[in-house]
Design a protein around this motif. Structure first.
Motif, PDB file in Angstrom:
ATOM      1  N   TYR A  79     -67.563 -40.753 -13.435  1.00 15.75           N
ATOM      2  CA  TYR A  79     -69.017 -40.893 -13.554  1.00 15.75           C
ATOM      3  C   TYR A  79     -69.573 -40.152 -14.771  1.00 15.75           C
ATOM      4  N   GLN A  80     -68.743 -39.334 -15.416  1.00 16.47           N
ATOM      5  CA  GLN A  80     -69.206 -38.633 -16.614  1.00 16.47           C
ATOM      6  C   GLN A  80     -69.508 -39.589 -17.760  1.00 16.47           C
ATOM      7  N   VAL A 221     -64.574 -48.694 -23.197  1.00 19.51           N
ATOM      8  CA  VAL A 221     -64.852 -47.709 -22.156  1.00 19.51           C
ATOM      9  C   VAL A 221     -63.551 -47.236 -21.505  1.00 19.51           C
ATOM     10  N   ALA A 222     -62.596 -48.149 -21.305  1.00 22.00           N
ATOM     11  CA  ALA A 222     -61.303 -47.759 -20.722  1.00 22.00           C
ATOM     12  C   ALA A 222     -60.609 -46.722 -21.598  1.00 22.00           C
ATOM     13  N   ALA A 223     -60.632 -46.944 -22.912  1.00 21.86           N
ATOM     14  CA  ALA A 223     -60.019 -45.972 -23.826  1.00 21.86           C
ATOM     15  C   ALA A 223     -60.734 -44.622 -23.761  1.00 21.86           C
ATOM     16  N   GLU A 224     -62.064 -44.652 -23.675  1.00 23.30           N
ATOM     17  CA  GLU A 224     -62.830 -43.406 -23.612  1.00 23.30           C
ATOM     18  C   GLU A 224     -62.612 -42.681 -22.288  1.00 23.30           C
ATOM     19  N   LEU A 225     -62.447 -43.424 -21.197  1.00 18.46           N
ATOM     20  CA  LEU A 225     -62.163 -42.806 -19.902  1.00 18.46           C
ATOM     21  C   LEU A 225     -60.796 -42.130 -19.903  1.00 18.46           C
ATOM     22  N   ASN A 226     -59.842 -42.717 -20.595  1.00 15.05           N
ATOM     23  CA  ASN A 226     -58.515 -42.096 -20.684  1.00 15.05           C
ATOM     24  C   ASN A 226     -58.590 -40.761 -21.421  1.00 15.05           C
ATOM     25  N   VAL A 227     -59.480 -40.676 -22.391  1.00 12.82           N
ATOM     26  CA  VAL A 227     -59.677 -39.405 -23.095  1.00 12.82           C
ATOM     27  C   VAL A 227     -60.326 -38.389 -22.156  1.00 12.82           C
TER      28      VAL A 227
END
Length: 378
Positions: A79-80, A221-227
């Protein structure tokens, strides 16, 4: 029209055996692969029909079948990201099913995979293809929904009662697109899942379904969530997870051996029979080739005709393979057996069949040595 194509069309009976051999080789490989891909697709159907754009799995998982669960506490991390609208776990569990046999009806018991959904339109856990009637039916306590092809397997019809984990449930409706030849899927609401003891809010959850404000930004967004996760989880887009799950199933030891063996047998049958049939057809036309040599056509040009013949045989074999595979898929659908033919399997098989046809043509070039013009005088 080229000489090779006109020969194929005019004397198709002589070359039809080679076409059949190629088609059987392709059907053998595609039918086996399609069955295993269909099994994998039946497991990922719920994800593919989900309104979620991103799925969260443990970092070591390479597909939905490799999910061993993850900590519920990672949900606040997801959720961040400002684009995340909703995060819910995909709840799947197992239960024992048994029907209430009627007069003359056999008693049937089976283990079923229970998929828990929130029966509210737009919910991230509710498949997009569920109709309004299905959603309303799931709101009733002890109501379940199953795929239409599973009715006979579970020994019920819409409106019948059955038992799950010893609790009586009602088959309130059916859906299409979720067949499974092994583990039948049964859909329930959270309320019903608690009543039949297949759902609890423990510290571990299964795949997490993530809904975004802008679905077109799913990859980014998937790439950013992995970070954000820092290696504690792995975010997948819906398409990536579906494809990886199917490929992962092909990599399973037993399945890989079976498919490898089928591919070897198919290639062997294809090359040997196509080569022998093509060679026999050329031998039957050897006087025509001798006539062409007598007219001054070079041996190189005759070889090119043979190679073009083999290519046209390959094209005809591909078309016949497509027709046979479509027929098998239709029969499988009637029988409730899921099959799937993804392009990453179809394209290599098609290329392989063309290679078999070309190799058969190359092996048949030696026959041209018998096309001596002097033989026409005998």
């Amino acid at each position: 029209m080229s000489l090779a194509l006109s020969t194929i069309l005019y004397e198709w009976r002589r070359y039809f055996g080679a076409v059949i051999a190629l088609a059987v080789a392709g059907l053998l490989v595609l039918a086996m692969t399609g069955m295993f891909m269909g099994m994998a697709r039946s497991f990922t159907a719920t994800i593919e029909h989900s309104p979620a754009q991103i799925m969260i799995l443990p970092p070591q998982a390479d597909g939905i079948m490799g999910d061993t669960g993850q900590a519920r506490r990672i949900i606040p991390q997801i959720y961040q990201h400002p684009d995340v609208v909703e995060v819910q776990p995909m709840v799947m569990n197992w239960a024992f099913w048994s029907n209430f046999p009627k007069d003359g009806q056999p008693s049937k018991g089976d283990g079923v995979r229970v998929v828990v959904v929130d029966p509210v339109k737009g919910a991230v856990t509710l498949p997009l293809d569920f109709s309004d009637d299905t959603v309303e039916a799931l709101k009733e306590p002890f109501a379940v929904v199953i795929d239409r092809t599973s009715l006979g397997k579970l020994g019920v019809k819409v409106g019948d009662k059955a038992k799950m984990n010893g609790m009586t449930v009602t088959v309130a409706g059916v859906v299409d697109g979720y067949p499974n030849m092994f583990n039948t899927q049964v859909f329930t609401s959270y309320q019903t899942a608690k009543l039949i003891y297949v759902y609890n809010e423990g510290p571990k959850v299964g795949p997490l379904l993530v809904k975004l404000r802008d679905p077109t930004r799913a990859k980014q967004v998937a790439a950013e969530l992995n970070v954000i996760g820092g290696g504690t989880f792995k975010a997948w887009t819906r398409e990536q997870l579906s494809k990886s799950s199917q490929i992962g199933m092909l990599k399973e030891g037993g399945i890989a051996v079976i498919l490898g063996f089928m591919a070897f047998v198919g290639v062997f049958i294809g090359i040997v029979i196509t080569w022998q049939t093509l060679q026999g057809a050329i031998m039957a036309n050897i006087k025509e080739f001798a006539s062409l040599r007598a007219l001054g056509v070079s041996m190189g040009s005759l070889r090119m005709i043979i190679m073009e013949l083999s290519i046209w045989v390959g094209v005809a074999g591909l078309l016949l393979t497509g027709g046979l595979v479509a027929g098998v898929a239709a029969l499988a659908k009637m029988g409730g057996v899921p099959m799937d033919f993804p392009l990453f399997v179809d394209i290599p098989v098609a290329i392989g069949l063309m290679i078999i046809a070309i190799l058969s043509g190359m092996f048949s070039l030696g026959v041209l040595k018998k096309s001596q013009p002097a033989d026409l005088l005998r």
